[in-house]
Design an enzyme around this catalytic site. Structure first.
Site, PDB file in Angstrom:
ATOM      1  N   CYS A  62      12.769  11.558   6.004  1.00 61.23           N
ATOM      2  CA  CYS A  62      12.889  12.011   7.877  1.00 61.23           C
ATOM      3  C   CYS A  62      14.495  12.536   8.268  1.00 61.23           C
ATOM      4  CB  CYS A  62      12.441  10.461   8.305  1.00 61.23           C
ATOM      5  SG  CYS A  62      13.165   8.851   6.889  1.00 61.23           S
ATOM      6  N   LYS A  66       1.203  -1.327  -0.542  1.00 56.46           N
ATOM      7  CA  LYS A  66      -0.295  -0.114   0.281  1.00 56.46           C
ATOM      8  C   LYS A  66       0.689   1.012  -0.107  1.00 56.46           C
ATOM      9  CE  LYS A  66      -3.056   3.076   1.048  1.00 56.46           C
ATOM     10  NZ  LYS A  66      -2.070   4.291   1.367  1.00 56.46           N
ATOM     11  N   GLU A 112       8.530  17.803  14.672  1.00 55.57           N
ATOM     12  CA  GLU A 112       9.141  17.179  13.047  1.00 55.57           C
ATOM     13  C   GLU A 112       8.160  18.435  12.386  1.00 55.57           C
ATOM     14  OE1 GLU A 112       8.222  13.661  11.562  1.00 55.57           O
ATOM     15  OE2 GLU A 112      10.393  13.279  10.159  1.00 55.57           O
TER      16      GLU A 112
HETATM   17  C1  UN1 Z   1      17.700   9.779   3.604  1.00 64.82           C
HETATM   18  O1  UN1 Z   1      18.179   9.811   4.406  1.00 64.82           O
HETATM   19  O2  UN1 Z   1      17.796   9.023   2.488  1.00 64.82           O
HETATM   20  O3  UN1 Z   1      11.710   8.647   5.175  1.00 64.82           O
HETATM   21  C2  UN1 Z   1      16.480   8.633   3.723  1.00 64.82           C
HETATM   22  C3  UN1 Z   1      12.378   9.396   5.013  1.00 64.82           C
HETATM   23  C4  UN1 Z   1      13.757   8.076   5.601  1.00 64.82           C
HETATM   24  C5  UN1 Z   1      14.314   7.680   4.713  1.00 64.82           C
HETATM   25  C6  UN1 Z   1      15.809   8.395   4.053  1.00 64.82           C
HETATM   26  N1  UN1 Z   1      13.076   6.413   6.119  1.00 64.82           N
HETATM   27  O4  UN1 Z   1      12.688  10.379   4.997  1.00 64.82           O
END
Ligand code: UN1
Length: 482
Positions: free
Chosen positions: A283, A174, A382
């Protein structure tokens, strides 16, 4: 303008749903990327039936042959890198440059796991029994559920799907409802590469309509989720109650710590990249710059100058540094934080507003706040936008204390030329990924990736760690009679 319709992928066929939803270009929301099947709980159920049916045959397929499918998929993606990157940029809003990098990264991930399929799957152990051959081996979990976000609509799915397939699992996937076209393209590539029907099933749709059907199906052996903390923790609680294996990758509030002996030019460049590229929607993005007092003025001055020079605009324009945020909802969220910053009376050194344009794109100007209090909302939550909070620290020790003063613990960087302090930072900072003298984002396929504290379920993705999630261990005591 492309308003083609795309179906769900179930049992190797593209099938329709009674209703559809659209995907839009966040730089010009009037532009549709396509109409996508809006799965119903019944259709999700059918996807699980097909994954369960395909399971026996796929788990018995030689790992070498499974790896070859991944390798061919990588070739298909590499062969159409340009068109994929363009569609990714149009659908998600990251720049063409970053979209090309993401396609390249997805190819690397598939190649890495193609090779991983041929790696050892167990070990032979000494036994107390004189005639006992004792060994352990990894086996597939079975049917795996993958739920992926919009911010890396090819790379994150690739790093979940590739190991799941390499180790013999079948899947129901999904993807985010904001990036269904990228999902369709990835599934097309797997199908062209010869992945057997039913092994990878795609259910596009709206979480409020199919979320429970996706995570709650009795066939699910494991769930891998990347996204927001709220959704992730709810999925985890339900999965744990049912005894289902679960893995979460959630948010971050990632700091860079800039010490007085840092290469300031490098620190500025990497901080701006980490905070602003992809409009801050990673993230792993840098959202706090913790700067020791003696270099604060110089660092801040250079930082603002560098960030001011960023070109915000159409992701398809080669000159653009950052595009829009990915959706109207995302825009509202980021603007909400900019309003909070105003209420908190923060000093805004750059940006702080939406950038209006003729097409109604969801653009936010690169934003830098100074003297942010570590405990404030801008210092703690965040934001997932191009927003950086600069904070002062009196000493290295205080900088680490501030760095650790958040719930999250995904990624962290330190800028210094002092080896001792670099290692002290590595030892003391609460993060799953640490960088010395480079930006907080970034993850190579052969290295474990994941966060500590509120950023994950304490599991790791990619590299050798992927096998821990996508397999289960069987220990065998084989006694030879006679
Ligand atoms: C990255 O830092 O290139 O959702 C990958 C996100 C992370 C992956 C980051 N799970 O941004």
């Amino acid at each position: 303008m492309d308003t083609q319709s795309y179906g769900l992928h179930v049992g190797g066929r593209w099938i329709d749903a009674p209703e559809s939803f659209t995907s839009r270009n966040p730089a010009r929301p009037a532009e549709l990327l396509g109409r996508f099947a809006r799965a119903t709980p019944e259709l999700v159920f059918a996807a699980y039936e097909s994954a369960a049916d395909a399971q026996e045959r796929w788990r018995r397929t030689s790992p070498i042959a499974r790896g070859e499918v991944l390798y061919r998929t990588a070739e298909v993606l590499a062969g159409r890198a340009d068109s994929l990157a363009e569609e990714l940029a149009r659908e998600e809003g990251k720049t063409l440059r970053e979209a090309r990098a993401e396609v390249g990264r997805s190819v690397s991930i598939l190649r890495y796991f193609a090779g991983e399929a041929a790696q050892p799957v167990g070990s032979v152990l000494p036994s107390a029994g004189e005639r006992t051959f004792l060994f352990d081996q990894r086996e597939p979990v079975g049917v795996v559920c993958i739920i992926t976000p919009w911010n890396f609509p090819l790379a994150i799915p690739a790093w979940k799907i590739a190991p799941a397939l390499a180790f013999g699992n079948t899947l129901v996937w999904k993807p985010s409802e904001l990036t269904p076209l990228c999902a369709v393209r990835l599934v097309e590539a797997f199908a062209e590469a010869g992945l057997p029907p039913g092994v990878l099933n795609l259910v596009t749709g709206l979480p409020e309509e199919i979320g429970d059907a996706v995570t709650g199906n009795p066939a699910v052996g494991a769930i891998s989720f990347t996204g927001s903390a709220g959704v992730g923790r709810a999925i985890q609680a339900a999965a744990v109650a049912r005894g289902v294996k679960v893995q979460l990758e959630l948010g971050g509030k990632n700091p860079v710590v800039v010490l007085e002996d840092a290469d300031l030019e490098l620190a500025v460049e990497q901080t701006v990249r980490g905070a602003m590229l992809s409009a801050g929607q990673k993230c792993t993005a840098t959202s706090r710059a913790i700067v020791t007092a003696s270099v604060q003025d110089e660092f801040t001055e250079q930082l603002i100058e560098r960030a001011r020079a960023l070109r915000v605009g159409d992701p398809l324009d080669e000159a653009t540094d950052l595009g829009p945020v990915a959706s109207e909802q995302q825009l509202e969220r980021v603007l909400g934080y900019l309003a909070i910053a105003r209420e908190e009376g923060l000093e805004c050194a750059l940006g702080g507003d939406r950038l209006e344009d003729a097409n109604g794109g969801y653009f936010v100007s690169p934003t830098v706040y100074l003297d942010v209090l570590p405990e404030s909302r801008i210092g703690q939550e965040e934001i997932f936008g191009p927003v950086l909070a600069v904070m002062a620290a009196a000493s290295f020790e205080e900088a680490i204390w501030i760095a650790n003063l958040v719930d999250y613990g995904l990624s962290a960087s330190v800028f210094t030329r002092d080896l001792t302090r670099a290692f002290d930072f590595v030892r003391d900072v609460q993060a799953g990924v640490v960088h010395v003298n480079s930006e907080t984002p970034g993850a190579e396929p052969q290295a474990p990736f994941g966060g500590t504290k509120a950023s994950s379920s304490h599991s790791r993705e990619q590299g050798k760690a992927a096998a821990d999630f996508y397999t289960q261990v069987k220990t065998v005591y084989l006694d030879l009679p006679g």
